[in-house]
Design an enzyme around this catalytic site. Structure first.
Site, PDB file in Angstrom:
ATOM      1  N   ASP A   1       2.440  -7.645  20.350  1.00 54.32           N
ATOM      2  CA  ASP A   1       1.860  -8.762  21.032  1.00 54.32           C
ATOM      3  C   ASP A   1       0.908  -8.436  21.899  1.00 54.32           C
ATOM      4  O   ASP A   1       0.419  -7.605  22.975  1.00 54.32           O
ATOM      5  CB  ASP A   1       3.315  -8.705  22.745  1.00 54.32           C
ATOM      6  CG  ASP A   1       2.871  -9.995  23.611  1.00 54.32           C
ATOM      7  OD1 ASP A   1       3.848 -10.859  23.850  1.00 54.32           O
ATOM      8  OD2 ASP A   1       2.236 -10.447  23.099  1.00 54.32           O
ATOM      9  N   ILE A   2      -0.200 -10.006  21.702  1.00 50.03           N
ATOM     10  CA  ILE A   2      -1.509  -9.594  22.387  1.00 50.03           C
ATOM     11  C   ILE A   2      -1.783  -8.994  23.707  1.00 50.03           C
ATOM     12  O   ILE A   2      -2.226  -8.617  24.227  1.00 50.03           O
ATOM     13  CB  ILE A   2      -2.424 -10.147  21.496  1.00 50.03           C
ATOM     14  CG1 ILE A   2      -3.662  -9.879  21.685  1.00 50.03           C
ATOM     15  CG2 ILE A   2      -2.257 -11.433  22.446  1.00 50.03           C
ATOM     16  CD1 ILE A   2      -4.714 -11.091  20.948  1.00 50.03           C
TER      17      ILE A   2
ATOM     18  N   ASN B   1      -7.287 -24.533  22.903  1.00 48.66           N
ATOM     19  CA  ASN B   1      -7.930 -25.748  22.366  1.00 48.66           C
ATOM     20  C   ASN B   1      -8.579 -26.115  23.642  1.00 48.66           C
ATOM     21  O   ASN B   1      -8.895 -25.594  24.812  1.00 48.66           O
ATOM     22  CB  ASN B   1      -6.677 -27.224  22.396  1.00 48.66           C
ATOM     23  CG  ASN B   1      -5.923 -27.229  24.186  1.00 48.66           C
ATOM     24  OD1 ASN B   1      -6.939 -26.842  24.934  1.00 48.66           O
ATOM     25  ND2 ASN B   1      -4.462 -26.428  24.670  1.00 48.66           N
TER      26      ASN B   1
ATOM     27  N   GLY C   1       2.018 -21.685  21.427  1.00 51.19           N
ATOM     28  CA  GLY C   1       1.513 -19.895  20.703  1.00 51.19           C
ATOM     29  C   GLY C   1       1.374 -19.090  21.662  1.00 51.19           C
ATOM     30  O   GLY C   1       1.683 -18.583  22.687  1.00 51.19           O
TER      31      GLY C   1
ATOM     32  N   ASP D   1      -1.560 -19.198  22.603  1.00 50.78           N
ATOM     33  CA  ASP D   1      -2.167 -19.645  24.613  1.00 50.78           C
ATOM     34  C   ASP D   1      -1.123 -19.304  25.753  1.00 50.78           C
ATOM     35  O   ASP D   1      -1.007 -19.070  26.479  1.00 50.78           O
ATOM     36  CB  ASP D   1      -2.634 -21.197  24.011  1.00 50.78           C
ATOM     37  CG  ASP D   1      -4.044 -21.437  25.142  1.00 50.78           C
ATOM     38  OD1 ASP D   1      -3.635 -23.085  24.299  1.00 50.78           O
ATOM     39  OD2 ASP D   1      -3.371 -20.892  25.969  1.00 50.78           O
TER      40      ASP D   1
HETATM   41  N1  APR Z   1       0.622 -12.434  20.492  1.00 50.53           N
HETATM   42  C1  APR Z   1      -0.670 -11.758  18.978  1.00 50.53           C
HETATM   43  N2  APR Z   1      -0.469 -13.193  17.714  1.00 50.53           N
HETATM   44  C2  APR Z   1       0.296 -13.919  18.811  1.00 50.53           C
HETATM   45  C3  APR Z   1       0.857 -14.455  19.444  1.00 50.53           C
HETATM   46  C4  APR Z   1       0.947 -13.047  20.673  1.00 50.53           C
HETATM   47  N3  APR Z   1       2.172 -13.295  21.786  1.00 50.53           N
HETATM   48  N4  APR Z   1       2.077 -15.665  19.831  1.00 50.53           N
HETATM   49  C5  APR Z   1       1.502 -16.752  19.291  1.00 50.53           C
HETATM   50  N5  APR Z   1       0.618 -15.110  17.973  1.00 50.53           N
HETATM   51  C6  APR Z   1      -0.046 -15.648  16.794  1.00 50.53           C
HETATM   52  C7  APR Z   1       0.582 -16.692  15.553  1.00 50.53           C
HETATM   53  O1  APR Z   1       1.962 -16.090  15.002  1.00 50.53           O
HETATM   54  C8  APR Z   1      -0.522 -17.411  15.076  1.00 50.53           C
HETATM   55  O2  APR Z   1      -0.702 -15.848  13.820  1.00 50.53           O
HETATM   56  O3  APR Z   1      -1.365 -15.939  16.993  1.00 50.53           O
HETATM   57  C9  APR Z   1      -1.528 -16.848  16.156  1.00 50.53           C
HETATM   58  C10 APR Z   1      -2.208 -18.038  15.998  1.00 50.53           C
HETATM   59  O4  APR Z   1      -1.274 -18.940  16.415  1.00 50.53           O
HETATM   60  P1  APR Z   1      -1.031 -20.396  18.044  1.00 50.53           P
HETATM   61  O5  APR Z   1      -1.082 -19.770  18.689  1.00 50.53           O
HETATM   62  O6  APR Z   1      -0.496 -21.128  17.567  1.00 50.53           O
HETATM   63  O7  APR Z   1      -2.793 -20.170  17.487  1.00 50.53           O
HETATM   64  P2  APR Z   1      -3.821 -21.395  16.523  1.00 50.53           P
HETATM   65  O8  APR Z   1      -2.982 -22.145  15.326  1.00 50.53           O
HETATM   66  O9  APR Z   1      -4.831 -21.306  16.449  1.00 50.53           O
HETATM   67  O10 APR Z   1      -3.576 -23.383  17.589  1.00 50.53           O
HETATM   68  C11 APR Z   1      -4.222 -23.293  18.670  1.00 50.53           C
HETATM   69  O11 APR Z   1      -2.368 -23.956  19.528  1.00 50.53           O
HETATM   70  O12 APR Z   1      -1.421 -23.091  21.804  1.00 50.53           O
HETATM   71  C12 APR Z   1      -1.856 -24.235  20.777  1.00 50.53           C
HETATM   72  O13 APR Z   1      -3.706 -24.753  23.143  1.00 50.53           O
HETATM   73  C13 APR Z   1      -3.083 -24.142  21.665  1.00 50.53           C
HETATM   74  O14 APR Z   1      -4.007 -26.337  20.492  1.00 50.53           O
HETATM   75  C14 APR Z   1      -3.617 -25.324  20.560  1.00 50.53           C
HETATM   76  C15 APR Z   1      -3.421 -23.881  19.072  1.00 50.53           C
END
Ligand code: APR
Length: 197
Positions: free
Chosen positions: A8-9, A22, A30, A32
């Site tokens: 978890d980042i 976004n 996700g 974010d």
């Molecule tokens: N720590 C690390 N990586 C994570 C975490 C976390 N806590 N949560 C999710 N991820 C990973 C996901 O598994 C994926 O591999 O982050 C990567 C990016 O996924 P998303 O968060 O869905 O981001 P993205 O595909 O870039 O879409 C961005 O999603 O959350 C919304 O506001 C955001 O509209 C934007 C879109």
């Protein structure tokens, strides 16, 4: 230096974690959503203060913005917006590459010595994981090579020893961490960095 971790980042105590945001920069799902939940309300307020470049857009796709990390263990959050995957026909590869380049440049400008990336655009935005990882590794490697050479020159050191081998720069190298949420993502990065893909 490049490192791959699975986890978890929001738990990483580094100088900067990168948020896959976004263009509105006011949170989402996700990673974010996870970062905003962990950072607390102050992060939302800091993002809200980031000036809009056009109505509803604080960070155009491919660009990056920095805020403090607030309640996160990370000092800062670098918000970048990856492309939505549309089959590779709308410049997605270049936009994703720009996310990594601009985030790394912003981290360097702010004196960050360690930065962690999630797998940008590979979740809700649907970018194919392996293609995205290839771009991420390529851009990070290119950035670190250029930065190390520049640091060596700035240190006044000859970037190359008499035997032609690059010297290890005196300045500490920036540490770049690929923080993979899944085992599958981690394996993809490991294979790429071992040069087997
Ligand atoms: N720590 C690390 N990586 C994570 C975490 C976390 N806590 N949560 C999710 N991820 C990973 C996901 O598994 C994926 O591999 O982050 C990567 C990016 O996924 P998303 O968060 O869905 O981001 P993205 O595909 O870039 O879409 C961005 O999603 O959350 C919304 O506001 C955001 O509209 C934007 C879109």
């Amino acid at each position: 230096m490049i490192e791959i971790v699975q986890g978890d980042i929001t738990e990483l105590a580094v100088d900067a974690i990168v948020n896959a945001a976004n263009e509105g920069m006011l949170g989402g799902g996700g990673v974010d959503g996870a970062i905003h939940r962990a950072a607390g309300r102050a992060l939302f307020e800091a993002c809200f203060r980031v000036p809009e470049v056009r109505p509803g857009v604080r960070c155009p796709t491919g660009e990056a913005r920095i805020t403090p990390g607030f309640a996160l263990p990370a000092k800062s959050v670098i918000h970048t917006v990856g492309p939505v995957w549309c089959g590779g026909t709308r410049g997605e590869a270049e936009k994703l590459a720009a996310c990594y380049r601009n985030s790394l440049a912003l981290a360097a400008e702010n004196g960050c010595k360690s930065i962690a990336f999630p797998c940008i655009s590979t979740g809700i935005y649907g970018y194919p994981k392996e293609e995205a990882a290839k771009i991420a590794v390529r851009e990070v490697k290119a950035f670190l090579a250029a930065k190390n050479a520049k640091d060596a020159e700035e240190e006044g050191a000859c970037p190359h020893a008499p035997n032609g081998r690059a010297r290890t720069p005196a300045a500490p190298q920036m540490e770049v961490i690929f923080c993979c949420f899944s085992e599958w993502d981690k394996r993809v990065y490991e294979m790429l960095l071992q040069g087997v893909k």
